[in-house]
Design a protein around this motif. Structure first.
Motif, short mmCIF file in Angstrom:
data_model
loop_
_atom_site.label_atom_id
_atom_site.label_comp_id
_atom_site.label_asym_id
_atom_site.label_seq_id
_atom_site.Cartn_x
_atom_site.Cartn_y
_atom_site.Cartn_z
N VAL A 19 0.85 -1.19 0.00
CA VAL A 19 0.00 0.00 0.00
C VAL A 19 0.89 1.24 0.00
CG1 VAL A 19 -1.77 1.29 1.23
CG2 VAL A 19 -1.89 -1.21 1.11
N LYS A 21 0.09 4.49 -0.79
CA LYS A 21 -0.54 5.81 -0.68
C LYS A 21 0.37 6.74 0.13
CE LYS A 21 -3.18 4.43 3.39
NZ LYS A 21 -4.34 3.64 3.82
N ILE A 63 -7.80 0.47 -3.40
CA ILE A 63 -8.23 -0.19 -2.15
C ILE A 63 -9.19 0.65 -1.32
CG2 ILE A 63 -6.13 -1.59 -2.00
CD1 ILE A 63 -5.13 0.43 0.10
N MET A 149 -12.31 -5.07 6.27
CA MET A 149 -11.40 -4.47 7.26
C MET A 149 -11.96 -4.72 8.65
SD MET A 149 -10.79 -0.86 5.34
CE MET A 149 -9.42 -0.20 6.31
N MET A 190 -3.96 -5.97 7.25
CA MET A 190 -3.12 -4.80 7.02
C MET A 190 -1.90 -4.94 7.96
SD MET A 190 -6.35 -2.13 6.81
CE MET A 190 -5.64 -0.96 7.89
N ILE A 207 -0.59 -4.19 2.81
CA ILE A 207 0.31 -3.73 3.86
C ILE A 207 1.04 -2.45 3.44
CG2 ILE A 207 2.32 -4.34 5.25
CD1 ILE A 207 1.43 -7.21 5.20
N GLY A 208 0.93 -1.43 4.27
CA GLY A 208 1.57 -0.15 3.98
C GLY A 208 2.66 0.18 4.97
N SER A 209 2.27 0.69 6.14
CA SER A 209 3.24 1.25 7.08
C SER A 209 4.38 0.29 7.43
CB SER A 209 2.54 1.77 8.33
OG SER A 209 1.47 0.95 8.67
C1 LIG Z 1 -4.04 2.36 4.21
C2 LIG Z 1 -4.76 1.09 3.95
C3 LIG Z 1 -4.15 -0.15 4.17
C4 LIG Z 1 -2.74 -0.31 4.71
O1 LIG Z 1 -2.69 0.08 6.04
P1 LIG Z 1 -1.33 -0.10 6.89
O2 LIG Z 1 -1.82 -0.11 8.30
O3 LIG Z 1 -0.46 1.04 6.56
O4 LIG Z 1 -0.74 -1.41 6.53
C5 LIG Z 1 -4.87 -1.29 3.86
N1 LIG Z 1 -6.13 -1.22 3.38
C6 LIG Z 1 -6.75 -0.05 3.16
C7 LIG Z 1 -8.14 -0.07 2.63
C8 LIG Z 1 -6.10 1.14 3.45
O5 LIG Z 1 -6.72 2.31 3.24
#
Ligand SMILES: *Cc1c(COP(=O)(O)O)cnc(C)c1O
Length: 213
Positions: A19, A21, A63, A149, A190, A207-209
């Motif tokens: 992720v 963004k 997403i 989620m 996530m 997965i982002g952070s």
């Molecule tokens: C930002 C986001 C994520 C990733 O979140 P992290 O906690 O940074 O891993 C996953 N799914 C959606 C829909 C998001 O908006």
């Protein structure tokens, strides 16, 4: 760190969507150079800008919540839209996909969390969506699975329970009309809860952070 995570997920046959963004092209290219190809964005202008400027073999996932008037700019290239939460949106995606002479892959986003703020369909909304797919000309979408989620919480049991509800629904729907062999993705998990999600049967994590820390 990312190589280990990708290896671990591959072993479990879980697709990693990085992720990206708010992250820069340089940050994305660092992961790209390590072999990562699936990236996820939640805002359309940012997604379009990154698509225009980054390598074309990246598979872009949308997403976040998507408004019907924002479908058009991504319809030509998006790989998977995770966040279909209304029949109206599904119809618009179909329309824009048709204009681009392609099929667009989508997931139905289910509301599984306790929090009302989160988007998503209720199970009771599905019948109308499936009826529309059966009876209408929705030839340009492919329903590839479900997304959800969990509640933002440190109660792991609660998170597991919510994911388990989504996986249970997926298992019940799989193979039923009008879903077909394309219906195979469970997008859940996530940074904070992906291990629980995988335990509960996820095969795609967003997965982002954790990746960009
Ligand atoms: C930002 C986001 C994520 C990733 O979140 P992290 O906690 O940074 O891993 C996953 N799914 C959606 C829909 C998001 O908006």
């Amino acid at each position: 760190m990312i190589e280990e995570l990708i290896k671990k997920l591959n072993k479990q046959e879980v697709q990693l969507v990085a992720v990206s963004k708010t992250r820069s092209n340089e940050q994305i290219m660092e992961l790209y150079d390590q072999g990562q190809r699936h990236f996820g964005e939640n805002r359309v202008p940012e997604l379009v800008n990154k698509y225009d400027t980054l390598p074309k073999d990246i598979k872009w996932h949308l997403i976040g919540h998507l408004q019907t008037n924002k479908v058009k700019p991504i319809a030509g290239f998006v790989d998977l839209i995770h966040s279909v939460d209304s029949l109206k949106l599904l119809k618009e995606i179909n329309k824009q996909a048709k204009k681009n002479e392609r099929a667009i892959n989508v997931l139905l986003q289910m509301h599984i969390a306790e929090e009302e703020a989160k988007y998503g369909l209720q199970e009771s909304d599905l019948e109308a969506i499936f009826d529309a797919i059966k009876s209408q000309d929705l030839q340009n979408i492919k329903v590839c699975g479900l997304m959800g989620m969990a509640t933002y919480s440190d109660n792991n049991q609660k998170i597991a329970q919510e994911f388990s509800i989504l996986k249970g629904l997926f298992d019940r729907l799989k193979g039923t009309d009008p879903l077909d062999k394309d219906f195979k993705i469970v997008s859940m998990g996530m940074s904070g809860d992906y291990e629980i999600a995988i335990q509960e049967g996820s095969n795609m994590v967003r997965i982002g952070s954790l990746l960009f820390a």
